[in-house]
Design a protein around this motif. Sequence first.
Motif, PDB file in Angstrom:
ATOM      1  N   TRP A   1       0.832  -1.204   0.000  1.00  0.00           N
ATOM      2  CA  TRP A   1       0.000   0.000   0.000  1.00  0.00           C
ATOM      3  C   TRP A   1       0.867   1.255   0.000  1.00  0.00           C
ATOM      4  CZ3 TRP A   1      -4.544   1.333  -1.495  1.00  0.00           C
ATOM      5  CH2 TRP A   1      -5.108   2.538  -1.090  1.00  0.00           C
ATOM      6  N   ARG A   2       1.939   1.262   0.765  1.00  0.00           N
ATOM      7  CA  ARG A   2       2.838   2.430   0.772  1.00  0.00           C
ATOM      8  C   ARG A   2       3.425   2.652  -0.617  1.00  0.00           C
ATOM      9  NH1 ARG A   2       5.645   1.590   6.723  1.00  0.00           N
ATOM     10  NH2 ARG A   2       3.945   2.593   7.871  1.00  0.00           N
ATOM     11  N   SER A   3       3.809   1.594  -1.284  1.00  0.00           N
ATOM     12  CA  SER A   3       4.332   1.708  -2.651  1.00  0.00           C
ATOM     13  C   SER A   3       3.243   2.211  -3.597  1.00  0.00           C
ATOM     14  CB  SER A   3       4.858   0.354  -3.107  1.00  0.00           C
ATOM     15  OG  SER A   3       5.283   0.414  -4.442  1.00  0.00           O
ATOM     16  N   TYR A   4       2.053   1.694  -3.447  1.00  0.00           N
ATOM     17  CA  TYR A   4       0.916   2.115  -4.278  1.00  0.00           C
ATOM     18  C   TYR A   4       0.665   3.616  -4.123  1.00  0.00           C
ATOM     19  CZ  TYR A   4      -3.949   2.382  -5.911  1.00  0.00           C
ATOM     20  OH  TYR A   4      -5.104   2.723  -6.558  1.00  0.00           O
ATOM     21  N   ARG A   5       0.716   4.108  -2.871  1.00  0.00           N
ATOM     22  CA  ARG A   5       0.458   5.523  -2.608  1.00  0.00           C
ATOM     23  C   ARG A   5       1.511   6.432  -3.219  1.00  0.00           C
ATOM     24  NH1 ARG A   5      -0.129   7.299   2.953  1.00  0.00           N
ATOM     25  NH2 ARG A   5      -1.143   9.096   2.025  1.00  0.00           N
ATOM     26  N   GLU A   6       2.736   5.923  -3.407  1.00  0.00           N
ATOM     27  CA  GLU A   6       3.762   6.734  -4.065  1.00  0.00           C
ATOM     28  C   GLU A   6       3.337   7.089  -5.492  1.00  0.00           C
ATOM     29  OE1 GLU A   6       7.527   4.706  -3.885  1.00  0.00           O
ATOM     30  OE2 GLU A   6       7.539   4.736  -1.678  1.00  0.00           O
ATOM     31  N   HIS A   7       2.607   6.181  -6.141  1.00  0.00           N
ATOM     32  CA  HIS A   7       2.141   6.400  -7.514  1.00  0.00           C
ATOM     33  C   HIS A   7       0.706   6.923  -7.565  1.00  0.00           C
ATOM     34  CE1 HIS A   7       5.779   4.423  -8.809  1.00  0.00           C
ATOM     35  NE2 HIS A   7       5.495   3.414  -8.025  1.00  0.00           N
ATOM     36  N   HIS A   8       0.019   6.902  -6.432  1.00  0.00           N
ATOM     37  CA  HIS A   8      -1.368   7.374  -6.330  1.00  0.00           C
ATOM     38  C   HIS A   8      -1.495   8.243  -5.080  1.00  0.00           C
ATOM     39  CE1 HIS A   8      -1.587   3.635  -8.714  1.00  0.00           C
ATOM     40  NE2 HIS A   8      -2.552   4.263  -9.364  1.00  0.00           N
ATOM     41  N   PRO A   9      -0.933   9.457  -5.123  1.00  0.00           N
ATOM     42  CA  PRO A   9      -0.934  10.303  -3.923  1.00  0.00           C
ATOM     43  C   PRO A   9      -2.331  10.683  -3.426  1.00  0.00           C
ATOM     44  CG  PRO A   9      -0.088  11.502  -5.837  1.00  0.00           C
ATOM     45  CD  PRO A   9      -0.272  10.078  -6.250  1.00  0.00           C
TER      46      PRO A   9
END
Length: 182
Positions: A165-173
């Motif tokens: 999820w943290r990685s996902y949020r890097e691409h989906h702020p």
Amino acid sequence: MAAEQEFKFAVTSLPAVREALRGLGASLKVEATLERNWVLDDAQDSLRLKGCLLRVRQWGESHLLTYKGPARFSAGLKVREELEVGLSASEKALAILAALGFSPVFYYEKQRETWSLGRVEVALDHTPMGDFVELEGEGPELRQVAAALGFAPEAALRGTYLELWRSYREHHPEAPEHMVFS
């Protein structure tokens, strides 16, 4: 102490995996059910820094407290110590853990259905960031089931849902802090 052995794969079609499971003679154990998870740590992030995880999970009527030790990897297979105990209520467990200095640092939701294929449990997870398949069981049988479902063990994901999820949020702020359905 029990050791968890698992593969986790991102997938584009849970219905295709479901069909493959049926074709292999797998048995549906639990239909898709909302699962709520609280990952806990102390103020110093002691557990995370050691590669450990403390989690309270509510899945349907089931409530579990889980500790996972640091992960080791071998050809995509994740192996880690896992200790679990059933609870009567997640909220009371969270209150007890808070009194001991452990508070939620991450909350996530997913729809999970489980299947059984031989001695391997197959979990189909629908999450706010996409779909995943987790295989849990013994190494040789895990590899056979992965191959039968068309998964290459070396392509297995290493991260926990928190890390993914943290990685996902890097691409989906625009995504929320916690992995929740809107």
